[in-house]
Write a protein that holds these residues in place. Structure first.
Motif, PDB file in Angstrom:
ATOM      1  N   LYS A  10      86.137  43.110  17.072  1.00  0.00           N
ATOM      2  CA  LYS A  10      86.644  44.134  16.152  1.00  0.00           C
ATOM      3  C   LYS A  10      85.952  43.974  14.804  1.00  0.00           C
ATOM      4  CE  LYS A  10      90.909  41.581  15.229  1.00  0.00           C
ATOM      5  NZ  LYS A  10      92.358  41.649  15.457  1.00  0.00           N
ATOM      6  N   ILE A  13      81.393  45.346  14.181  1.00  0.00           N
ATOM      7  CA  ILE A  13      80.716  45.649  15.456  1.00  0.00           C
ATOM      8  C   ILE A  13      81.437  46.787  16.182  1.00  0.00           C
ATOM      9  CG2 ILE A  13      80.087  44.738  17.725  1.00  0.00           C
ATOM     10  CD1 ILE A  13      78.768  42.572  16.406  1.00  0.00           C
ATOM     11  N   ARG A  53      86.403  37.434  20.124  1.00  0.00           N
ATOM     12  CA  ARG A  53      85.738  36.887  18.943  1.00  0.00           C
ATOM     13  C   ARG A  53      84.230  37.147  19.071  1.00  0.00           C
ATOM     14  NH1 ARG A  53      87.788  32.650  15.519  1.00  0.00           N
ATOM     15  NH2 ARG A  53      86.430  32.899  13.720  1.00  0.00           N
ATOM     16  N   ALA A  54      83.581  37.495  17.945  1.00  0.00           N
ATOM     17  CA  ALA A  54      82.145  37.846  17.977  1.00  0.00           C
ATOM     18  C   ALA A  54      81.315  36.788  18.705  1.00  0.00           C
ATOM     19  CB  ALA A  54      81.636  38.052  16.556  1.00  0.00           C
ATOM     20  N   GLY A  72      75.656  39.994  17.868  1.00  0.00           N
ATOM     21  CA  GLY A  72      74.633  39.779  16.844  1.00  0.00           C
ATOM     22  C   GLY A  72      73.560  38.818  17.343  1.00  0.00           C
ATOM     23  N   ASP A  74      72.287  36.497  15.691  1.00  0.00           N
ATOM     24  CA  ASP A  74      72.724  35.169  15.253  1.00  0.00           C
ATOM     25  C   ASP A  74      73.539  34.474  16.348  1.00  0.00           C
ATOM     26  OD1 ASP A  74      74.420  37.389  14.647  1.00  0.00           O
ATOM     27  OD2 ASP A  74      75.790  36.067  13.585  1.00  0.00           O
ATOM     28  N   VAL A  75      74.475  35.236  16.927  1.00  0.00           N
ATOM     29  CA  VAL A  75      75.349  34.713  17.973  1.00  0.00           C
ATOM     30  C   VAL A  75      74.553  34.454  19.258  1.00  0.00           C
ATOM     31  CG1 VAL A  75      77.186  35.501  19.524  1.00  0.00           C
ATOM     32  CG2 VAL A  75      77.489  35.688  17.050  1.00  0.00           C
ATOM     33  N   ALA A  93      75.101  46.423  12.325  1.00  0.00           N
ATOM     34  CA  ALA A  93      75.561  45.162  11.727  1.00  0.00           C
ATOM     35  C   ALA A  93      74.358  44.357  11.234  1.00  0.00           C
ATOM     36  CB  ALA A  93      76.403  44.353  12.720  1.00  0.00           C
ATOM     37  N   ARG A  94      73.529  45.027  10.450  1.00  0.00           N
ATOM     38  CA  ARG A  94      72.290  44.393   9.983  1.00  0.00           C
ATOM     39  C   ARG A  94      72.532  43.514   8.762  1.00  0.00           C
ATOM     40  NH1 ARG A  94      67.674  48.882   9.846  1.00  0.00           N
ATOM     41  NH2 ARG A  94      66.771  47.202   8.638  1.00  0.00           N
ATOM     42  N   LYS A 122      77.058  27.308  10.255  1.00  0.00           N
ATOM     43  CA  LYS A 122      77.687  27.630  11.528  1.00  0.00           C
ATOM     44  C   LYS A 122      76.595  27.752  12.596  1.00  0.00           C
ATOM     45  CE  LYS A 122      80.201  31.926  12.335  1.00  0.00           C
ATOM     46  NZ  LYS A 122      80.991  32.951  11.627  1.00  0.00           N
ATOM     47  N   LEU A 162      74.613  34.131   6.894  1.00  0.00           N
ATOM     48  CA  LEU A 162      74.228  35.537   6.913  1.00  0.00           C
ATOM     49  C   LEU A 162      74.491  36.138   5.542  1.00  0.00           C
ATOM     50  CD1 LEU A 162      75.753  36.569  10.341  1.00  0.00           C
ATOM     51  CD2 LEU A 162      73.399  35.886   9.800  1.00  0.00           C
ATOM     52  N   ILE A 183      68.692  40.063  11.027  1.00  0.00           N
ATOM     53  CA  ILE A 183      69.704  40.029  12.093  1.00  0.00           C
ATOM     54  C   ILE A 183      70.229  41.443  12.342  1.00  0.00           C
ATOM     55  CG2 ILE A 183      72.049  39.222  12.664  1.00  0.00           C
ATOM     56  CD1 ILE A 183      70.075  36.902  12.667  1.00  0.00           C
ATOM     57  N   SER A 185      72.547  43.676  15.794  1.00  0.00           N
ATOM     58  CA  SER A 185      73.273  43.434  17.049  1.00  0.00           C
ATOM     59  C   SER A 185      72.551  44.067  18.225  1.00  0.00           C
ATOM     60  CB  SER A 185      74.690  43.987  16.965  1.00  0.00           C
ATOM     61  OG  SER A 185      75.451  43.187  16.098  1.00  0.00           O
TER      62      SER A 185
HETATM   63  P1  ATP Z   1      84.835  35.868  12.362  1.00  0.00           P
HETATM   64  O1  ATP Z   1      84.673  36.798  11.195  1.00  0.00           O
HETATM   65  O2  ATP Z   1      85.870  36.306  13.368  1.00  0.00           O
HETATM   66  O3  ATP Z   1      84.910  34.436  11.973  1.00  0.00           O
HETATM   67  P2  ATP Z   1      82.153  36.486  12.778  1.00  0.00           P
HETATM   68  O4  ATP Z   1      81.880  36.270  11.332  1.00  0.00           O
HETATM   69  O5  ATP Z   1      81.172  35.949  13.768  1.00  0.00           O
HETATM   70  O6  ATP Z   1      83.532  35.934  13.225  1.00  0.00           O
HETATM   71  P3  ATP Z   1      82.066  39.286  12.172  1.00  0.00           P
HETATM   72  O7  ATP Z   1      82.282  38.986  10.737  1.00  0.00           O
HETATM   73  O8  ATP Z   1      82.771  40.426  12.807  1.00  0.00           O
HETATM   74  O9  ATP Z   1      82.394  38.028  13.069  1.00  0.00           O
HETATM   75  O10 ATP Z   1      80.519  39.454  12.393  1.00  0.00           O
HETATM   76  C1  ATP Z   1      80.034  39.918  13.616  1.00  0.00           C
HETATM   77  C2  ATP Z   1      78.540  40.022  13.559  1.00  0.00           C
HETATM   78  O11 ATP Z   1      78.162  40.944  12.534  1.00  0.00           O
HETATM   79  C3  ATP Z   1      77.828  38.723  13.218  1.00  0.00           C
HETATM   80  O12 ATP Z   1      77.601  37.964  14.373  1.00  0.00           O
HETATM   81  C4  ATP Z   1      76.546  39.222  12.587  1.00  0.00           C
HETATM   82  O13 ATP Z   1      75.599  39.565  13.579  1.00  0.00           O
HETATM   83  C5  ATP Z   1      76.998  40.501  11.884  1.00  0.00           C
HETATM   84  N1  ATP Z   1      77.314  40.237  10.470  1.00  0.00           N
HETATM   85  C6  ATP Z   1      77.975  39.190   9.960  1.00  0.00           C
HETATM   86  N2  ATP Z   1      78.081  39.275   8.628  1.00  0.00           N
HETATM   87  C7  ATP Z   1      77.471  40.421   8.286  1.00  0.00           C
HETATM   88  C8  ATP Z   1      77.263  41.098   7.042  1.00  0.00           C
HETATM   89  N3  ATP Z   1      77.676  40.592   5.903  1.00  0.00           N
HETATM   90  N4  ATP Z   1      76.645  42.289   7.088  1.00  0.00           N
HETATM   91  C9  ATP Z   1      76.240  42.828   8.225  1.00  0.00           C
HETATM   92  N5  ATP Z   1      76.391  42.221   9.437  1.00  0.00           N
HETATM   93  C10 ATP Z   1      77.000  41.044   9.469  1.00  0.00           C
END
Ligand code: ATP
Ligand code: MG
Length: 214
Positions: A10, A13, A53-54, A72, A74-75, A93-94, A122, A162, A183, A185
């Motif tokens: 959620k 993404i 969870r992402a 992402g 990253d993940v 989600a760049r 992380k 990030l 980065i 998705s």
């Molecule tokens: P959580 O917030 O539940 O700890 P998370 O940080 O991995 O987990 P999100 O914050 O939803 O989850 O991020 C999901 C994905 O969005 C990340 O894996 C990354 O690819 C991308 N992302 C993270 N931060 C940013 C940002 N500031 N701007 C754009 N994309 C981002």
């Protein structure tokens, strides 16, 4: 039509994926922002969404608990990509994976002098690889969030995190000194599911690809 399960997280993404799903004729019946449901039905009887969870999305898809997922880069780099087909960069989600240090810290000299750098992050795999390529010795400290705090309280010299606007770094008197990679998705597909359910999955993949191009 085969039954299809799509895993996504959620927040950004889900929000950025909703228009792509719509282009493929898939509309969720609930919004995870307001619903507590973890399994969301859609307008299509054979398609459901699971909200995870992402960082868990690749795991669900790897084991076939979901056929498709959105995760992402990253993940995906941390997961390793085992059992996953990654056909499409969705350009959503760049952000950028960056090295950041406290404003007063002389990163260039620290790196040049071959000092051992303590880096909190992380993203252990990506960070290890980045500094190995540069020939810089690092002690990695695994954190699960709020990486910005680590250098402020002496836990680390630098962080890898990030960055999108840079405002969190700025608010904590840190500055980005190096970009590791851009980065975004990607769509991921379970390799076995792609073979077994190709007739159902291929049109979704095609609609996503078309929507991304537009
Ligand atoms: P959580 O917030 O539940 O700890 P998370 O940080 O991995 O987990 P999100 O914050 O939803 O989850 O991020 C999901 C994905 O969005 C990340 O894996 C990354 O690819 C991308 N992302 C993270 N931060 C940013 C940002 N500031 N701007 C754009 N994309 C981002
Ligand atoms: Mg987050």
């Amino acid at each position: 039509m085969a039954e299809i399960t799509i895993a996504l997280s959620k927040g950004r993404i889900f929000d950025d994926t909703a228009p792509l799903l719509e282009a493929a004729g898939i509309v969720a019946k609930d919004n995870p922002a307001s619903s507590r449901k973890l399994i969301l039905d859609t307008n299509r009887a054979n398609v459901r969404l699971v909200i995870v969870r992402a960082s868990d999305v690749p795991t669900y898809v790897q084991y076939g608990a979901a056929d498709l997922g959105i995760a992402g880069k990253d993940v995906l780099l941390e997961h390793g990509g085992n059992g996953l087909y990654q056909p499409l960069d969705l350009n959503i989600a760049r952000c950028r994976m960056m090295v950041a240090v406290p404003e007063g810290f002389d990163y260039d000299s620290a790196v040049r002098q071959g000092a051992r750098l303590r880096v909190a992050t992380k993203y252990l795999q990506t960070t290890r690889e980045h500094f190995a390529d540069k020939g810089v010795h690092v002690d990695l400290i695994k954190l699960y969030g709020s990486m910005e705090l680590a250098p402020l309280v002496g836990l680390a010299d630098a962080i890898v995190d990030l960055v999108s606007t840079g405002s969190t770094l700025k608010a904590n008197h840190l500055r980005a000194v190096e970009e590791i990679m851009p980065i975004s998705s990607r769509l991921i597909i379970n390799q076995a599911a792609l073979k077994l359910k190709r007739e159902t999955i291929q049109p979704i993949l095609d609609a996503f690809a078309q929507a991304v191009k537009e």
